[in-house]
Design an enzyme around this catalytic site. Structure first.
Site, PDB file in Angstrom:
ATOM      1  N   TYR A 133       0.871  -1.177   0.000  1.00 20.75           N
ATOM      2  CA  TYR A 133       0.000   0.000   0.000  1.00 20.75           C
ATOM      3  C   TYR A 133       0.906   1.224   0.000  1.00 20.75           C
ATOM      4  O   TYR A 133       1.410   1.659   1.038  1.00 20.75           O
ATOM      5  CB  TYR A 133      -0.949  -0.006   1.202  1.00 20.75           C
ATOM      6  N   LYS A 151       4.712 -13.772  -1.673  1.00 19.57           N
ATOM      7  CA  LYS A 151       4.746 -14.061  -3.107  1.00 19.57           C
ATOM      8  C   LYS A 151       6.202 -14.061  -3.541  1.00 19.57           C
ATOM      9  O   LYS A 151       6.617 -13.366  -4.485  1.00 19.57           O
ATOM     10  CB  LYS A 151       3.908 -13.005  -3.871  1.00 19.57           C
ATOM     11  N   ASP A 209      -1.440 -16.417  -3.897  1.00 21.71           N
ATOM     12  CA  ASP A 209      -2.451 -16.978  -4.816  1.00 21.71           C
ATOM     13  C   ASP A 209      -2.857 -18.387  -4.386  1.00 21.71           C
ATOM     14  O   ASP A 209      -4.041 -18.729  -4.332  1.00 21.71           O
ATOM     15  CB  ASP A 209      -1.968 -16.935  -6.279  1.00 21.71           C
ATOM     16  N   ASP A 266      -5.225  -7.284   3.667  1.00 17.30           N
ATOM     17  CA  ASP A 266      -6.502  -6.609   3.447  1.00 17.30           C
ATOM     18  C   ASP A 266      -7.400  -7.469   2.563  1.00 17.30           C
ATOM     19  O   ASP A 266      -8.585  -7.684   2.854  1.00 17.30           O
ATOM     20  CB  ASP A 266      -6.232  -5.245   2.788  1.00 17.30           C
ATOM     21  N   ASP A 288     -10.980 -10.020   3.719  1.00 16.38           N
ATOM     22  CA  ASP A 288     -12.341  -9.972   3.157  1.00 16.38           C
ATOM     23  C   ASP A 288     -12.780 -11.398   2.807  1.00 16.38           C
ATOM     24  O   ASP A 288     -13.904 -11.816   3.078  1.00 16.38           O
ATOM     25  CB  ASP A 288     -12.393  -9.119   1.880  1.00 16.38           C
TER      26      ASP A 288
HETATM   27  P1  ATP Z   1     -13.487  -0.708   1.596  1.00 18.50           P
HETATM   28  O1  ATP Z   1     -12.622  -0.601   0.400  1.00 18.50           O
HETATM   29  O2  ATP Z   1     -13.773   0.595   2.292  1.00 18.50           O
HETATM   30  O3  ATP Z   1     -13.083  -1.815   2.543  1.00 18.50           O
HETATM   31  P2  ATP Z   1     -15.236  -2.287   0.039  1.00 18.50           P
HETATM   32  O4  ATP Z   1     -15.225  -1.755  -1.328  1.00 18.50           O
HETATM   33  O5  ATP Z   1     -14.355  -3.465   0.376  1.00 18.50           O
HETATM   34  O6  ATP Z   1     -14.946  -1.127   1.067  1.00 18.50           O
HETATM   35  P3  ATP Z   1     -17.587  -2.817   1.612  1.00 18.50           P
HETATM   36  O7  ATP Z   1     -18.094  -1.479   1.988  1.00 18.50           O
HETATM   37  O8  ATP Z   1     -16.845  -3.582   2.654  1.00 18.50           O
HETATM   38  O9  ATP Z   1     -16.729  -2.672   0.289  1.00 18.50           O
HETATM   39  O10 ATP Z   1     -18.799  -3.686   1.073  1.00 18.50           O
HETATM   40  C1  ATP Z   1     -18.623  -4.870   0.318  1.00 18.50           C
HETATM   41  C2  ATP Z   1     -19.965  -5.617   0.292  1.00 18.50           C
HETATM   42  O11 ATP Z   1     -20.201  -6.188   1.592  1.00 18.50           O
HETATM   43  C3  ATP Z   1     -21.147  -4.699   0.001  1.00 18.50           C
HETATM   44  O12 ATP Z   1     -22.091  -5.387  -0.777  1.00 18.50           O
HETATM   45  C4  ATP Z   1     -21.717  -4.398   1.378  1.00 18.50           C
HETATM   46  O13 ATP Z   1     -23.103  -4.132   1.387  1.00 18.50           O
HETATM   47  C5  ATP Z   1     -21.399  -5.685   2.147  1.00 18.50           C
HETATM   48  N1  ATP Z   1     -21.184  -5.381   3.566  1.00 18.50           N
HETATM   49  C6  ATP Z   1     -20.096  -4.787   4.098  1.00 18.50           C
HETATM   50  N2  ATP Z   1     -20.237  -4.639   5.422  1.00 18.50           N
HETATM   51  C7  ATP Z   1     -21.453  -5.138   5.732  1.00 18.50           C
HETATM   52  C8  ATP Z   1     -22.185  -5.245   6.953  1.00 18.50           C
HETATM   53  N3  ATP Z   1     -21.703  -4.822   8.127  1.00 18.50           N
HETATM   54  N4  ATP Z   1     -23.409  -5.806   6.915  1.00 18.50           N
HETATM   55  C9  ATP Z   1     -23.924  -6.248   5.754  1.00 18.50           C
HETATM   56  N5  ATP Z   1     -23.278  -6.177   4.574  1.00 18.50           N
HETATM   57  C10 ATP Z   1     -22.053  -5.620   4.560  1.00 18.50           C
END
Ligand code: ATP
Length: 360
Positions: A137, A190, A223, A247, A251
């Site tokens: 980053y 990696k 990967d 990060d 997710d």
């Molecule tokens: P960032 O880059 O700020 O981390 P992002 O682009 O990864 O954001 P998010 O805002 O985390 O995206 O959302 C990704 C998906 O997960 C979206 O569809 C969102 O509605 C869903 N989501 C995220 N947090 C929640 C939550 N607390 N409850 C329900 N759905 C969520």
């Protein structure tokens, strides 16, 4: 520790679903503090995010940084910095600013599936230990400027940095954590392509690991790691990796464990800690009472555990345990928000957790 110890904790609601999930967490913690007794929390509200741009001319106002300097810990809601007007949009975002300013080098991101939910990989119980201050980053890597360059409109260059001291301290966090868990650390890198940078990351982690002979160590390319996680996330204990890989992987692991909406995180140094859900501001569902508050609640639980250890107040750890149990019981009894397949709203889920504090 006297009966009436009051802990001052900062409160930064942020954007999107922040004004829903942060107050939900506060409401539950306040109720749990009342149930446990013998300790007290004073919430210190501070401006941050889109509203702070209007009121203070900056997404992370100096006033907020000054106030946080006087606090041990705070709750940070998500921010929607992609939607900020320029020049704020191009500047380091609020969580990056806070992590950099206070050198919150360790980003601890657990992914644990709940009984009663239907996760992609049942039995997942792992923790990603993400290095928070450098890596790929680029905006974390410079004293001034963002670490990204555009020499011409068609050429963009980003800088990645890995340093031995930064790897040593994050590796130590990972191995210490593994000693309190199942004593297994997986290094994610990696090094077949980013040989020097992520190669250094892998090698220094292995060196630090020699001080923990009880902990078994393996390592995977980023990967390959995604494949192993989708197949068998429940086979891993502690994962340690650089900033951007951590990060992205967190997710994935959040979703594998049930939903990104249940994925908590704590950003910490040895002096300060910031609770922050692993997810973003979810603008697609903001203002609709649909957000899952679990990630923010469990991030706050991690913060209270950290603060309990730092201040020596065992009541805070009791509050943390009670809240975590009440959340688990609520899900087990079938109360869940839409992202987990349930019908609860953010507010009804919050009330359901509070109702269960007495029998959690
Ligand atoms: P960032 O880059 O700020 O981390 P992002 O682009 O990864 O954001 P998010 O805002 O985390 O995206 O959302 C990704 C998906 O997960 C979206 O569809 C969102 O509605 C869903 N989501 C995220 N947090 C929640 C939550 N607390 N409850 C329900 N759905 C969520």
């Amino acid at each position: 520790m006297s009966e009436n110890t009051t802990h001052r904790i900062g409160l930064l609601e942020g954007d999107g679903i922040g004004p829903e999930i942060v107050p939900a967490s506060v409401k539950i913690i306040d109720a749990a503090v009342k149930t446990v007794g013998g300790t007290a929390i004073e919430w210190v509200e501070l401006p941050l995010g889109r509203t702070a741009i209007d009121t203070h001319g900056a997404a992370t106002p100096q006033e907020t940084l000054d106030a946080l300097a006087g606090l041990d810990s705070w709750l940070l809601g998500p921010h929607d910095s992609a939607a900020y007007p320029e020049p704020h949009k191009s500047q380091l975002n609020p969580s990056g600013t806070l992590r950099k300013h206070f050198d919150l080098f360790a980003n601890i991101r657990p992914a644990k599936s709940f009984q009663g939910s239907e996760p992609v990989v049942p039995g997942t119980d792992l923790v990603i230990v993400r290095e928070n201050t450098q890596g790929f980053y680029a905006d974390r890597n410079t004293y001034a400027g963002t670490g990204e360059y555009m020499p011409s409109p068609d050429v963009a260059i980003a800088m990645g940095i890995i340093t031995r001291p930064a790897v040593e301290r994050i590796a130590k966090e990972a191995f210490e954590l593994a000693m309190r868990r199942d004593k297994r650390v997986t290094i994610v890198h990696k090094a077949n392509v980013l040989r020097l940078t992520t190669g250094l990351f892998r090698d220094v982690c292995r060196e630090v690991g020699q001080n923990y002979p009880e902990v078994s160590i393996d390592d995977f390319h980023i990967d390959a790691m995604t494949v192993h996680l989708v197949r068998r996330a429940n086979a891993f204990d502690v994962l340690v990796t650089e900033n951007m890989f951590g990060d992205i992987l967190s997710d994935l692991t959040g979703e594998l464990a049930g939903s990104l909406g249940i994925a908590p995180s704590l950003n910490s140094s040895h002096e300060k800690a910031m609770a922050q859900a692993a997810h973003g501001s979810a603008p697609d569902i903001a203002g609709q009472d649909k957000a899952n508050p679990i990630a923010m609640i469990l991030s706050s639980v991690m913060l209270l555990e950290w603060l309990s250890a730092r201040t020596g107040d065992p009541k805070l750890a009791e509050v943390a345990t009670l809240v975590e149990r009440a959340v688990e019981l609520t899900v087990k009894e079938g109360v869940m928000t839409g992202d987990m397949g349930g019908r609860a709203t953010c507010s009804s889920f919050t009330d359901a957790v509070i109702e269960r504090l007495a029998r959690a």
